[in-house]
Design a protein around this motif. Structure first.
Motif, PDB file in Angstrom:
ATOM      1  N   UNK A 139      25.614   0.501  11.131  1.00 19.05           N
ATOM      2  CA  UNK A 139      25.107   0.777   9.993  1.00 19.05           C
ATOM      3  C   UNK A 139      23.718   1.306  10.194  1.00 19.05           C
ATOM      4  N   UNK A 140      23.369   2.306   9.406  1.00 18.33           N
ATOM      5  CA  UNK A 140      21.975   3.171   9.648  1.00 18.33           C
ATOM      6  C   UNK A 140      21.296   3.432   8.406  1.00 18.33           C
ATOM      7  N   UNK A 141      20.006   3.477   8.212  1.00 22.00           N
ATOM      8  CA  UNK A 141      19.497   3.717   6.877  1.00 22.00           C
ATOM      9  C   UNK A 141      20.091   5.264   6.525  1.00 22.00           C
TER      10      UNK A 141
ATOM     11  N   UNK B 112      18.011   5.544  10.841  1.00 27.41           N
ATOM     12  CA  UNK B 112      17.639   4.385  11.775  1.00 27.41           C
ATOM     13  C   UNK B 112      18.615   3.437  11.802  1.00 27.41           C
ATOM     14  N   UNK B 113      18.929   2.647  12.855  1.00 24.36           N
ATOM     15  CA  UNK B 113      19.846   1.504  13.015  1.00 24.36           C
ATOM     16  C   UNK B 113      19.065   0.320  12.093  1.00 24.36           C
ATOM     17  N   UNK B 114      19.937  -0.563  11.296  1.00 25.05           N
ATOM     18  CA  UNK B 114      19.451  -1.539  10.522  1.00 25.05           C
ATOM     19  C   UNK B 114      19.370  -2.487  11.291  1.00 25.05           C
TER      20      UNK B 114
ATOM     21  N   UNK C 297       9.648   4.573   2.336  1.00 27.36           N
ATOM     22  CA  UNK C 297       9.362   3.242   1.515  1.00 27.36           C
ATOM     23  C   UNK C 297      10.782   2.743   0.789  1.00 27.36           C
ATOM     24  N   UNK C 298      11.566   3.629   0.403  1.00 36.27           N
ATOM     25  CA  UNK C 298      12.914   3.214   0.103  1.00 36.27           C
ATOM     26  C   UNK C 298      13.557   3.162   1.223  1.00 36.27           C
ATOM     27  N   UNK C 299      13.516   3.620   2.160  1.00 44.11           N
ATOM     28  CA  UNK C 299      14.499   3.744   3.255  1.00 44.11           C
ATOM     29  C   UNK C 299      14.578   2.264   3.923  1.00 44.11           C
ATOM     30  N   UNK C 300      13.162   1.849   4.140  1.00 43.09           N
ATOM     31  CA  UNK C 300      13.084   0.382   5.017  1.00 43.09           C
ATOM     32  C   UNK C 300      12.227  -0.437   4.376  1.00 43.09           C
ATOM     33  N   UNK C 301      11.823  -0.118   2.863  1.00 44.60           N
ATOM     34  CA  UNK C 301      11.141  -1.310   2.273  1.00 44.60           C
ATOM     35  C   UNK C 301      11.658  -2.688   2.209  1.00 44.60           C
TER      36      UNK C 301
ATOM     37  N   UNK D 211       0.670  -1.159   0.018  1.00 41.69           N
ATOM     38  CA  UNK D 211      -0.025   0.029  -0.075  1.00 41.69           C
ATOM     39  C   UNK D 211       0.842   1.376   0.140  1.00 41.69           C
ATOM     40  N   UNK D 212       1.946   1.338   0.932  1.00 39.75           N
ATOM     41  CA  UNK D 212       2.958   2.261   0.827  1.00 39.75           C
ATOM     42  C   UNK D 212       3.632   2.395  -0.351  1.00 39.75           C
ATOM     43  N   UNK D 213       4.016   1.597  -1.188  1.00 41.40           N
ATOM     44  CA  UNK D 213       4.620   1.505  -2.311  1.00 41.40           C
ATOM     45  C   UNK D 213       3.843   2.088  -3.265  1.00 41.40           C
ATOM     46  N   UNK D 214       2.480   1.492  -3.386  1.00 42.00           N
ATOM     47  CA  UNK D 214       1.569   2.260  -4.299  1.00 42.00           C
ATOM     48  C   UNK D 214       1.223   3.735  -4.131  1.00 42.00           C
ATOM     49  N   UNK D 215       1.320   4.090  -2.863  1.00 43.17           N
ATOM     50  CA  UNK D 215       1.113   5.443  -2.289  1.00 43.17           C
ATOM     51  C   UNK D 215       2.157   6.209  -2.894  1.00 43.17           C
TER      52      UNK D 215
END
Length: 169
Positions: A121-123, A128-130, A47-51, A28-32
């Protein structure tokens, strides 16, 4: 063993539902994100950050139920040439091999998660920590290891679920 199967099935099903829920939210978030990017030039960076990490968690959530239902590739050539006891030995060895592979995967994800944590490692945008995402994947993989251990125990004892015919695995 029936009560244990009920508990294991409920846990595996719960993980699968959670994974599906995560996947639907991501979709849904990818579509939005696509719509906002195309119409208002305002993408949703999250979305690209944590998808990819959300997709990894969702995918891992499906493993326990797939293992429990024995939804893996199975060759049934030996059913025609071996007695049922021989087929059971082969199925048990196959379940053991799957267990070994699952343990290796979970172990490698643990090492990767620890490495990611130690590296800090972070986004790229929100910082945000991965590591917590990868530790979540690893925890789910260890749950899959436990489910496969249950499947292995069923194979070793010759107890298959009532809904599964002897020739299906």
């Amino acid at each position: 063993m029936k009560a244990a199967r009920t508990i294991v099935a409920a846990a595996a099903s719960g993980l699968a539902v959670a994974g599906l829920g995560l996947l639907l939210v991501l979709a849904a978030f990818t579509l939005l994100d696509g719509l906002l990017r195309a119409t208002l030039n305002m993408p949703i960076d999250l979305v690209r950050e944590i998808g990819d990490m959300i997709a990894a968690i969702a995918g891992a959530c499906c493993l326990p139920i797939a293992l429990l239902q024995r939804n893996n590739i199975v060759l049934r050539l030996f059913e025609r040439i071996l007695p049922p006891s021989g087929v059971r030995v082969i199925d048990t060895l196959a379940a053991l091999l799957v267990e070994i592979v699952m343990i290796a995967m979970a172990w490698q994800f643990l090492l990767f998660s620890l490495k990611t944590m130690r590296a800090g490692d972070v986004t790229w945008l929100l910082n945000w920590p991965k590591a917590p995402f990868w530790f979540a994947v690893d925890a789910i993989l260890w749950a899959a290891v436990a489910v496969q251990a249950f499947v292995l125990a069923e194979e070793m004892t010759g107890r298959r679920p009532a809904s599964e015919p002897e020739g299906v695995a």
